[in-house]
Design a protein around this motif. Structure first.
Motif, PDB file in Angstrom:
ATOM      1  N   GLU A   1       0.980  -1.137   0.046  1.00 53.96           N
ATOM      2  CA  GLU A   1      -0.027   0.019   0.252  1.00 53.96           C
ATOM      3  C   GLU A   1       0.909   1.186  -0.098  1.00 53.96           C
ATOM      4  OE1 GLU A   1      -3.297   0.142  -0.354  1.00 53.96           O
ATOM      5  OE2 GLU A   1      -4.074  -1.703   0.405  1.00 53.96           O
TER       6      GLU A   1
ATOM      7  N   LYS B   1      -7.018   9.087  -4.050  1.00 55.68           N
ATOM      8  CA  LYS B   1      -6.693   7.799  -3.982  1.00 55.68           C
ATOM      9  C   LYS B   1      -5.260   7.456  -3.349  1.00 55.68           C
ATOM     10  CE  LYS B   1      -5.692   4.094  -7.524  1.00 55.68           C
ATOM     11  NZ  LYS B   1      -4.922   3.490  -6.846  1.00 55.68           N
TER      12      LYS B   1
ATOM     13  N   ASP C   1      -5.856   7.665   0.309  1.00 57.82           N
ATOM     14  CA  ASP C   1      -6.552   6.266   0.777  1.00 57.82           C
ATOM     15  C   ASP C   1      -5.393   5.412   0.912  1.00 57.82           C
ATOM     16  OD1 ASP C   1      -9.464   7.410   0.502  1.00 57.82           O
ATOM     17  OD2 ASP C   1      -9.682   6.617  -1.451  1.00 57.82           O
ATOM     18  N   GLU C   2      -4.790   5.074   0.022  1.00 55.65           N
ATOM     19  CA  GLU C   2      -3.770   3.893  -0.096  1.00 55.65           C
ATOM     20  C   GLU C   2      -2.802   4.296   1.402  1.00 55.65           C
ATOM     21  OE1 GLU C   2      -4.691   1.808  -1.968  1.00 55.65           O
ATOM     22  OE2 GLU C   2      -4.829   2.660  -4.158  1.00 55.65           O
TER      23      GLU C   2
ATOM     24  N   HIS D   1      -4.561   3.152   4.216  1.00 49.79           N
ATOM     25  CA  HIS D   1      -4.366   1.592   4.132  1.00 49.79           C
ATOM     26  C   HIS D   1      -3.001   1.071   4.882  1.00 49.79           C
ATOM     27  CE1 HIS D   1      -7.317   1.663   0.592  1.00 49.79           C
ATOM     28  NE2 HIS D   1      -8.042   2.214   1.635  1.00 49.79           N
TER      29      HIS D   1
ATOM     30  N   ASP E   1      -6.273  -2.340  -9.494  1.00 51.99           N
ATOM     31  CA  ASP E   1      -6.893  -2.270  -7.962  1.00 51.99           C
ATOM     32  C   ASP E   1      -8.168  -3.191  -8.153  1.00 51.99           C
ATOM     33  OD1 ASP E   1      -5.421   0.020  -7.603  1.00 51.99           O
ATOM     34  OD2 ASP E   1      -6.922   0.717  -6.458  1.00 51.99           O
TER      35      ASP E   1
ATOM     36  N   ILE F   1      -8.505  -6.079  -5.386  1.00 49.65           N
ATOM     37  CA  ILE F   1      -9.825  -6.264  -4.664  1.00 49.65           C
ATOM     38  C   ILE F   1     -10.215  -7.776  -4.782  1.00 49.65           C
ATOM     39  CG2 ILE F   1     -11.830  -5.775  -6.158  1.00 49.65           C
ATOM     40  CD1 ILE F   1     -12.568  -3.622  -4.642  1.00 49.65           C
TER      41      ILE F   1
ATOM     42  N   GLN G   1      -8.323  -8.803  -1.803  1.00 50.60           N
ATOM     43  CA  GLN G   1      -8.949  -8.115  -0.264  1.00 50.60           C
ATOM     44  C   GLN G   1     -10.127  -8.659  -0.157  1.00 50.60           C
ATOM     45  OE1 GLN G   1      -7.589  -4.348  -1.523  1.00 50.60           O
ATOM     46  NE2 GLN G   1      -5.652  -4.445  -0.548  1.00 50.60           N
TER      47      GLN G   1
ATOM     48  N   CYS H   1     -11.531  -2.381   1.322  1.00 46.60           N
ATOM     49  CA  CYS H   1     -12.247  -2.838  -0.071  1.00 46.60           C
ATOM     50  C   CYS H   1     -13.348  -1.813  -0.420  1.00 46.60           C
ATOM     51  CB  CYS H   1     -13.070  -4.236   0.259  1.00 46.60           C
ATOM     52  SG  CYS H   1     -12.080  -5.583   0.252  1.00 46.60           S
TER      53      CYS H   1
ATOM     54  N   GLU I   1     -11.420   0.827  -2.106  1.00 49.99           N
ATOM     55  CA  GLU I   1     -10.623   0.445  -3.356  1.00 49.99           C
ATOM     56  C   GLU I   1     -11.995   0.454  -4.563  1.00 49.99           C
ATOM     57  OE1 GLU I   1      -7.610  -0.296  -3.932  1.00 49.99           O
ATOM     58  OE2 GLU I   1      -6.761  -0.708  -2.020  1.00 49.99           O
ATOM     59  N   SER I   2     -12.789   0.420  -4.131  1.00 45.23           N
ATOM     60  CA  SER I   2     -14.363   0.164  -4.998  1.00 45.23           C
ATOM     61  C   SER I   2     -14.313   1.777  -5.665  1.00 45.23           C
ATOM     62  CB  SER I   2     -15.531  -0.127  -4.527  1.00 45.23           C
ATOM     63  OG  SER I   2     -16.182   0.833  -3.321  1.00 45.23           O
TER      64      SER I   2
ATOM     65  N   HIS J   1     -11.396   3.685  -6.227  1.00 43.47           N
ATOM     66  CA  HIS J   1     -10.418   3.814  -7.021  1.00 43.47           C
ATOM     67  C   HIS J   1     -10.958   3.013  -8.540  1.00 43.47           C
ATOM     68  CE1 HIS J   1      -7.990   3.659  -3.286  1.00 43.47           C
ATOM     69  NE2 HIS J   1      -8.763   4.675  -3.221  1.00 43.47           N
TER      70      HIS J   1
END
Lengths: 109, 299
Positions: B43, B69, B72-73, B76, B127, B131, B134, B153, B156-157, B159
């Protein structure tokens, strides 16, 4: 100050229970708040957050039942056989499962 | 195997989960730390290929979405390193091992991002592949990891949405823009096919045996192919594998990737491995003063 671990609980909508979401490390409560907002609230996915320093959580995991206090549990009541007996005695037609208030409580809340 | 370990194994194999405060067999803890740490590393390293494009994003909207994004990563990575820390390995040590090359990160982050088409392919297909893995981790035997996977998850959706949008804008644009996507796909296909790892049978994969993973590598790759090859083709793009085909029984056949090459890439010999690690070393040293100031401020 040494950074501390804060456990984060989040509530999705008003009226719902708080659920454990994860944890974060922060040097103090102020930073913990900023991190929690960023991690668990920046997409409006939470309606409220609880931050609890990990050392303030007291966990209880053992629930001994030395005397086997069955009357506190669902399996302490065997209604079926006696109900059948009582119905036969009064001449009521046999039915399936008991209804209404006689229903067996769920195993948990 | 002692009886306590046997009991633990039976518990996780029948779908049971464990918490950080439960007793864990040494082998389980060791494998779990390695797996989760590599996920966290990925990540963190995964933001670098995309970071290169923040300043070059074609519009302000794209720039903002890409920055979000990346945030977000990194988030994570923070969540996942927390899980590793609770298993006994401090984050500082994880970061040391990452920049010294002792621990690994996912193969797809060892490659350069040459064009804006790469940014779309990464956000959409890398991604999407991630997913698949994940989502399977939602059922991981280690409950704290499974819990945070829910949030991961979900993010990620977004992304994938962002990636699809970038791709759709390009494939409906000029022929040169369409070609940009096709060229990126041509380069990314092999790393994508390697992403889920060698097709080791699930029962021989220790990560599956301990139910750290809930599916085998090949199952994950098949899911990815089944879900995304039709989506790639409907845009008029060509998957660069002449042997790719869906059999009548629903199994996808494909050209076997070079697994030795995968091993070389993840052990630091990929086209961008050293550059990325070098940048991570630089930024770690560069922000060291921030943590010093923050800790002093909070004191």
């Amino acid at each position: 100050m040494t950074p501390r671990v804060f456990e984060v609980f989040r509530r999705e909508r008003h009226g719902q229970p708080f659920q454990h979401a994860g944890s974060l490390v922060a040097p103090d409560q102020r930073f913990a708040e900023i991190y929690a907002r960023e991690q668990y609230g920046r997409r409006q996915e939470s309606d409220a957050l609880w931050l609890v320093p990990r050392e303030d959580i007291h966990e209880i995991v053992e629930f001994p039942d030395e005397f086997d206090l069955k009357y506190r549990r669902v399996d302490g009541y065997s209604i079926k056989a006696r109900l059948k007996q009582a119905r036969e005695r009064s001449g009521s037609p046999p039915r399936g499962e008991p209804l209404g208030l006689e229903e067996t409580p769920e195993a948990g809340p | 195997m002692d009886s306590r370990t046997q009991e633990f194994l039976e518990h996780v194999q029948s779908g049971g989960q464990v918490e950080s405060t439960d007793w864990l067999p040494d082998e389980y803890r060791r494998r779990l730390v390695k797996f989760v740490e590599m996920h966290a590393n990925s990540e963190l390293m995964g933001v670098l290929p995309e970071r290169d494009w923040i300043l070059r994003a074609p519009t302000l909207q794209r720039k903002l979405a890409l920055t979000a994004k990346i945030q977000d990563e990194v988030g994570h990575a923070q969540l996942i390193y927390r899980v590793v820390e609770d298993l006994g390995k401090p984050r500082e040590q994880c970061l040391d091992d990452l920049i010294s090359g002792k621990s690994k990160f996912h193969n797809v982050f060892h490659y350069p991002t040459r064009t804006w088409g790469d940014v779309g392919v990464i956000a959409w297909l890398v991604d999407a592949a991630a997913i698949v893995s994940q989502k399977a981790l939602l059922k991981c035997s280690y409950a704290p990891y499974a819990r945070i996977m829910k949030k991961i998850c979900w993010e990620e959706s977004f992304h994938i949405l962002h990636g699809r949008d970038v791709i759709l804008a390009l494939v409906t644009g000029t022929p040169a823009q369409f070609e940009l996507v096709q060229e990126a796909l041509d380069r990314w296909w092999e790393p994508l096919m390697m992403f889920h790892g060698t097709p080791i049978p699930a029962d021989e994969d220790p990560m599956y045996v301990w139910r750290i993973k809930s599916q085998g590598n090949e199952d994950a790759r098949q899911q990815f192919l089944e879900g995304y090859v039709p989506q790639i083709r409907e845009l008029g793009l060509t998957v660069p594998d002449p042997n790719l085909r869906r059999r009548e029984d629903g199994v996808w056949e494909y050209t076997e990737p070079d697994w030795d090459r995968l091993m070389a890439v993840v052990s630091g010999h990929g086209p961008a491995s050293q550059e990325r690690l070098g940048f991570r070393r630089l930024s770690r040293a560069g922000v060291e003063w921030v943590s010093r100031v923050v800790l002093a401020e909070a004191a």
